[in-house]
Write an enzyme that holds these catalytic residues in place. Structure first.
Site, PDB file in Angstrom:
ATOM      1  N   ASP A  96      -2.192   2.190  -4.553  1.00  0.00           N
ATOM      2  CA  ASP A  96      -3.414   2.631  -3.881  1.00  0.00           C
ATOM      3  C   ASP A  96      -4.509   1.593  -4.045  1.00  0.00           C
ATOM      4  O   ASP A  96      -4.442   0.714  -4.910  1.00  0.00           O
ATOM      5  CB  ASP A  96      -3.873   3.965  -4.459  1.00  0.00           C
ATOM      6  CG  ASP A  96      -2.893   5.100  -4.149  1.00  0.00           C
ATOM      7  OD1 ASP A  96      -2.238   5.027  -3.097  1.00  0.00           O
ATOM      8  OD2 ASP A  96      -2.793   6.019  -4.978  1.00  0.00           O
TER       9      ASP A  96
ATOM     10  N   HIS B  54       0.811  -1.210   0.000  1.00  0.00           N
ATOM     11  CA  HIS B  54       0.000   0.000   0.000  1.00  0.00           C
ATOM     12  C   HIS B  54       0.852   1.271   0.000  1.00  0.00           C
ATOM     13  O   HIS B  54       0.335   2.371  -0.196  1.00  0.00           O
ATOM     14  CB  HIS B  54      -0.917  -0.001   1.233  1.00  0.00           C
ATOM     15  CG  HIS B  54      -2.246   0.666   0.989  1.00  0.00           C
ATOM     16  ND1 HIS B  54      -2.503   1.455  -0.102  1.00  0.00           N
ATOM     17  CD2 HIS B  54      -3.397   0.674   1.721  1.00  0.00           C
ATOM     18  CE1 HIS B  54      -3.728   1.919  -0.051  1.00  0.00           C
ATOM     19  NE2 HIS B  54      -4.307   1.460   1.061  1.00  0.00           N
TER      20      HIS B  54
END
Length: 503
Positions: free
Chosen positions: A478, A474
């Protein structure tokens, strides 16, 4: 005068065999009944002993060749072997009577750790196949080293006698470190008479014979020691089938002991019922890398499901023609590889990695295909998979899979991956969250195909469904990019024509 060595009777309905290993080379002295080579049939391994004492003149059927019953394997020249040991045993009365030379019996050669691969600096000695005092032939396997990812065999650099083992089993050795010492052939410590004498089979002599190489490998993979396997070969030699029986016996539940008189059970302590086994270097590395991945990446997993109807129909329609033309089976992995490549082109951050404060985007796809082996999980890499056809991908996967199972993957073949696919479905997994293979930023988890009721255009129908899981870093990917990637994979698999039209 020469004597022919021919293929023995192989058994009922068995007409041919493959020459697996030659234990002698042309020019070697052999004794009566000394093992010359090993043949492998569909069901058993057959040893071929020497019919006479002499010298192996030539080898007619090399390793890997297929031979029929009574086919010529080699020729032995009679009489030469008797002179050779006698000549070797003849020594000067005093050491000072004979000057030292480069070919003197005292000449020693160090056995060194071979090159282990890029960025690999040490290894563990996992198995010695010879012991101090054993006679060895040039290129005969001495020991096996285990690195973080692969096993490395160490052959004898010269013929002679293994006079010293410098690194015992379990020892950690550095690259180019010293493993042992071989004295030149013919040394006074060489058990020359041993090659001529043929001792009667017994429990003690059975420990001195050379076990089949295939059996050694099977024992190493199964984690069995030599003492745990009963050999059925000549003089107690362990064969591959013996290892298989030992594995089956170890996994079978122990027979219930009959107790004529009921007695109160004596409870053993927990410690007595435990077994402590040192982790292999490969298992230690797997544990270390997986924990590093969890500690370093901001790992998250997103899920979806795919209807496999169209892929299965397309595969069934063309699998026979595909096999006939390309010589390899059409599997699901090529479809998933192509679908991931298609999605990586749209969401390039999933194919990127973080280097300090930089993001490194890869304008190529080196696809890692996770594979389970008897010694642990490995990830061979198919380089430039984005430039390959379906057939090229299937051939590469088959080749890498075979190497992984045989423990013959090189370090280079497991480095440089940009994205990984892991297929837990082959083991029956319905849903899982795969762990990233650092420094990669994405890994796709495949799972088992299961018929489930689905609502299609207002109707409940049964469809072959598979859950998909994408674990991603992450820090660089995204949620929108991860979901988009997985949706694109789903769309490509549910309508494979999109792959052909780049949609």
């Amino acid at each position: 005068m020469t004597t022919e060595v021919r293929v023995p009777t192989l058994g009922e309905s068995v007409t041919e065999a493959t020459v697996a290993t030659w234990f002698k080379k042309p020019g070697d002295a052999v004794a009566v009944d000394e093992m010359l080579c090993e043949l492998e049939t569909d069901k058993v391994t057959v040893e071929v002993p020497s019919p006479i004492a002499g010298t192996l003149a030539d080898i007619v059927a090399a390793e890997g060749e297929t031979v029929g019953v009574d086919a010529l394997l080699a020729n032995i020249a009679e009489g030469d072997s008797a002179a050779a040991p006698a000549k070797a045993a003849k020594a000067p009365a005093k050491a000072e009577d004979t000057p030292k030379s480069a070919n003197d019996d005292a000449a020693e050669t160090d056995v060194m750790v071979p090159t282990l691969g890029e960025s690999v600096s040490e290894a563990t000695v996992s198995n010695w196949f010879k012991k101090e005092g054993d006679t060895v032939a040039q290129d005969e396997m001495l020991c096996e080293l285990e690195t973080d990812k692969v096993s490395v065999e160490v052959p004898a650099p010269v013929a002679g006698v293994l006079t010293k083992i410098s690194a015992a089993e379990g020892a950690t050795v550095q690259a180019n470190g010293k493993l042992g010492v071989i004295s030149g052939s013919g040394g006074t410590t060489a058990p020359a008479p041993k090659s001529v004498e043929v001792p009667a089979p017994s429990a003690s002599t059975g420990r001195d014979v050379e076990d089949a190489p295939s059996a050694k490998k099977a024992m190493a993979e199964a984690g069995l020691s030599r003492d745990q396997v009963t050999g059925s070969g000549r003089d107690g030699r362990v064969m591959k089938d013996d290892v298989a029986r030992a594995v089956s016996a170890a996994s079978a539940p122990p027979p219930a002991a009959s107790a004529p008189t009921p007695r109160a059970p004596v409870a053993a302590s927990d410690t007595e019922r435990e077994e402590r086994v040192k982790m292999t270097r490969l298992r230690q590395t797997i544990a270390k890398r997986l924990k590093e991945s969890q500690n370093t990446a901001a790992m998250l997993t997103t899920y979806n499901e795919v209807d496999m109807t169209e892929v299965m129909a397309l595969r069934n329609e063309y699998k026979d023609l595909f096999l006939k033309k390309h010589g390899v089976k059409l599997g699901f992995m090529s479809f998933f590889t192509k679908a991931c490549i298609h999605a990586l082109n749209e969401v390039p951050e999933v194919n990127a990695e973080i280097d300090g404060t930089d993001v490194v985007y890869k304008n190529f796809v080196h696809m890692g295909i996770a594979a389970g082996t008897p010694t642990g999980l490995v990830v061979p890499v198919i380089r430039d998979a984005d430039a390959m056809s379906f057939a090229g991908i299937e051939k590469a996967i088959a080749e890498m899979g075979a190497k992984a199972r045989d423990g013959k993957l090189s370090m280079a073949e497991m480095q440089g991956g940009t994205f990984t696919i892991s297929n837990g479905g082959v083991y029956g997994s319905l849903m899982s969250s795969p762990i990233l293979n650092p420094p990669q930023s994405g890994i796709l988890g495949m799972h088992k195909i299961q018929d489930r009721p689905m609502a299609i255009k207002g109707q409940v129908v049964i469809r072959p469904m598979m859950y998909l899981a994408l674990s991603y870093d992450h820090r660089i990917v995204d949620g929108k990019g991860a979901v988009t990637f997985l949706v694109r994979v789903k769309e490509a698999l549910e309508d494979p024509r999109r792959l052909l039209m780049d949609l």
